[in-house]
Scaffold this motif. Structure first.
Motif, PDB file in Angstrom:
ATOM      1  N   ALA A 205      31.962   7.291 -24.497  1.00  0.00           N
ATOM      2  CA  ALA A 205      32.823   6.404 -25.303  1.00  0.00           C
ATOM      3  C   ALA A 205      33.073   5.089 -24.556  1.00  0.00           C
ATOM      4  O   ALA A 205      33.102   4.016 -25.167  1.00  0.00           O
ATOM      5  N   ILE A 206      33.233   5.190 -23.244  1.00  0.00           N
ATOM      6  CA  ILE A 206      33.451   3.974 -22.436  1.00  0.00           C
ATOM      7  C   ILE A 206      32.229   3.065 -22.536  1.00  0.00           C
ATOM      8  O   ILE A 206      32.352   1.861 -22.794  1.00  0.00           O
ATOM      9  N   ASN A 207      31.042   3.653 -22.359  1.00  0.00           N
ATOM     10  CA  ASN A 207      29.821   2.836 -22.423  1.00  0.00           C
ATOM     11  C   ASN A 207      29.626   2.209 -23.800  1.00  0.00           C
ATOM     12  O   ASN A 207      29.168   1.075 -23.907  1.00  0.00           O
ATOM     13  N   LYS A 208      30.012   2.942 -24.835  1.00  0.00           N
ATOM     14  CA  LYS A 208      29.908   2.403 -26.200  1.00  0.00           C
ATOM     15  C   LYS A 208      30.841   1.189 -26.357  1.00  0.00           C
ATOM     16  O   LYS A 208      30.459   0.150 -26.882  1.00  0.00           O
ATOM     17  N   ASN A 209      32.063   1.337 -25.865  1.00  0.00           N
ATOM     18  CA  ASN A 209      33.031   0.228 -25.920  1.00  0.00           C
ATOM     19  C   ASN A 209      32.559  -0.972 -25.096  1.00  0.00           C
ATOM     20  O   ASN A 209      32.792  -2.117 -25.470  1.00  0.00           O
TER      21      ASN A 209
ATOM     22  N   GLU B 182      32.083  -3.867 -16.430  1.00  0.00           N
ATOM     23  CA  GLU B 182      31.364  -2.650 -16.074  1.00  0.00           C
ATOM     24  C   GLU B 182      32.339  -1.524 -15.714  1.00  0.00           C
ATOM     25  O   GLU B 182      33.490  -1.774 -15.366  1.00  0.00           O
ATOM     26  N   TYR B 183      31.827  -0.318 -15.816  1.00  0.00           N
ATOM     27  CA  TYR B 183      32.628   0.872 -15.525  1.00  0.00           C
ATOM     28  C   TYR B 183      32.270   1.401 -14.139  1.00  0.00           C
ATOM     29  O   TYR B 183      31.093   1.589 -13.828  1.00  0.00           O
ATOM     30  N   ALA B 184      33.273   1.599 -13.318  1.00  0.00           N
ATOM     31  CA  ALA B 184      33.058   2.173 -11.984  1.00  0.00           C
ATOM     32  C   ALA B 184      34.377   2.718 -11.468  1.00  0.00           C
ATOM     33  O   ALA B 184      35.449   2.163 -11.752  1.00  0.00           O
ATOM     34  N   LYS B 185      34.317   3.787 -10.732  1.00  0.00           N
ATOM     35  CA  LYS B 185      35.509   4.360 -10.089  1.00  0.00           C
ATOM     36  C   LYS B 185      36.684   4.534 -11.048  1.00  0.00           C
ATOM     37  O   LYS B 185      37.817   4.120 -10.739  1.00  0.00           O
TER      38      LYS B 185
ATOM     39  N   HIS C 129      35.895  -3.127 -14.936  1.00  0.00           N
ATOM     40  CA  HIS C 129      36.040  -4.272 -14.040  1.00  0.00           C
ATOM     41  C   HIS C 129      35.332  -5.510 -14.584  1.00  0.00           C
ATOM     42  O   HIS C 129      34.258  -5.395 -15.186  1.00  0.00           O
ATOM     43  N   THR C 130      35.896  -6.666 -14.286  1.00  0.00           N
ATOM     44  CA  THR C 130      35.191  -7.914 -14.530  1.00  0.00           C
ATOM     45  C   THR C 130      35.657  -8.959 -13.520  1.00  0.00           C
ATOM     46  O   THR C 130      36.581  -8.716 -12.738  1.00  0.00           O
ATOM     47  N   SER C 131      34.999 -10.088 -13.516  1.00  0.00           N
ATOM     48  CA  SER C 131      35.473 -11.193 -12.673  1.00  0.00           C
ATOM     49  C   SER C 131      35.163 -12.510 -13.358  1.00  0.00           C
ATOM     50  O   SER C 131      34.254 -12.602 -14.182  1.00  0.00           O
ATOM     51  N   PHE C 132      35.962 -13.504 -13.054  1.00  0.00           N
ATOM     52  CA  PHE C 132      35.800 -14.839 -13.626  1.00  0.00           C
ATOM     53  C   PHE C 132      35.873 -15.872 -12.515  1.00  0.00           C
ATOM     54  O   PHE C 132      36.528 -15.669 -11.494  1.00  0.00           O
TER      55      PHE C 132
ATOM     56  N   GLU D 287      39.462 -11.435 -10.099  1.00  0.00           N
ATOM     57  CA  GLU D 287      38.856 -10.117 -10.318  1.00  0.00           C
ATOM     58  C   GLU D 287      39.872  -9.238 -11.026  1.00  0.00           C
ATOM     59  O   GLU D 287      41.037  -9.180 -10.620  1.00  0.00           O
ATOM     60  N   ILE D 288      39.415  -8.544 -12.067  1.00  0.00           N
ATOM     61  CA  ILE D 288      40.321  -7.713 -12.852  1.00  0.00           C
ATOM     62  C   ILE D 288      39.760  -6.306 -12.992  1.00  0.00           C
ATOM     63  O   ILE D 288      38.582  -6.129 -13.302  1.00  0.00           O
ATOM     64  N   SER D 289      40.624  -5.312 -12.757  1.00  0.00           N
ATOM     65  CA  SER D 289      40.280  -3.920 -13.024  1.00  0.00           C
ATOM     66  C   SER D 289      41.332  -3.338 -13.957  1.00  0.00           C
ATOM     67  O   SER D 289      42.527  -3.576 -13.773  1.00  0.00           O
ATOM     68  N   LEU D 290      40.867  -2.577 -14.928  1.00  0.00           N
ATOM     69  CA  LEU D 290      41.802  -1.963 -15.867  1.00  0.00           C
ATOM     70  C   LEU D 290      41.583  -0.446 -15.901  1.00  0.00           C
ATOM     71  O   LEU D 290      40.453   0.032 -15.998  1.00  0.00           O
ATOM     72  N   SER D 291      42.682   0.279 -15.820  1.00  0.00           N
ATOM     73  CA  SER D 291      42.649   1.724 -16.040  1.00  0.00           C
ATOM     74  C   SER D 291      44.039   2.140 -16.485  1.00  0.00           C
ATOM     75  O   SER D 291      44.996   1.371 -16.381  1.00  0.00           O
ATOM     76  N   THR D 292      44.133   3.362 -16.983  1.00  0.00           N
ATOM     77  CA  THR D 292      45.424   3.850 -17.480  1.00  0.00           C
ATOM     78  C   THR D 292      45.912   4.937 -16.545  1.00  0.00           C
ATOM     79  O   THR D 292      45.388   6.058 -16.548  1.00  0.00           O
TER      80      THR D 292
END
Lengths: 95, 95
Positions: free
Chosen positions: B8-12, B20-23, B27-30, B66-71
């Motif tokens: 589901a993560i990869n689909k989103n 990208e999904y890791a750990k 994550h992304t960066s600008f 750099e931004i990482s998002l998780s719940t």
């Protein structure tokens, strides 16, 4: 702007509670009541950093803020870092 | 709020360029023109994060973000993270 010696850095650190020297930079961290309080302080620091034309390396998650300061052009810690560190302490204490 | 499967993560992620999904997080960066532009975008993201009551794990130095998002409560990535990620993309594109 000249890179400070480790002796000079440690002398400067005596007047800055909660900061430490490691990996060619000075570091501290703060914990606030919540994200809004953390970001309010970050905004004040941002204006001060821009005014000093010297910017932090910082990370935030929710109420936590980690700050590292070093002077890229000097390859280490300079008086610029201590000037910004003192301003950060004043902002946090006033917050 | 349920932790999403890797499928589901990869689909989103297909609809989110540069993430990208890791750990157990996305994550992304600008990179912006300068600190002022970076912090302007951070401020807009901060208001959005507070409105969503879901906050980024982020780091900034000068023009880089750099931004990482998780719940945290779910121990991984949830729909909340993608909602905030999409809002971040809209903010950056509008910036």
């Amino acid at each position: 702007m000249e890179k400070l010696s480790e002796e000079a850095i440690n002398k400067n650190l005596e007047n800055l509670e909660g900061w430490e020297y490691a990996k060619n930079a000075i570091h501290t961290s703060f914990q606030f009541a919540n994200f809004k309080d953390a970001f309010t302080v970050m905004t004040r620091i941002a204006f001060e950093a821009e005014a000093q034309q010297h910017h932090p390396n910082w990370a935030n998650v929710y109420n936590e803020l980690e700050i590292s300061l070093s002077t890229h052009e000097a390859g280490g810690v300079t008086e610029k870092d201590f000037k910004l560190a003192r301003a950060i302490e004043e902002i946090v204490e006033a917050g």
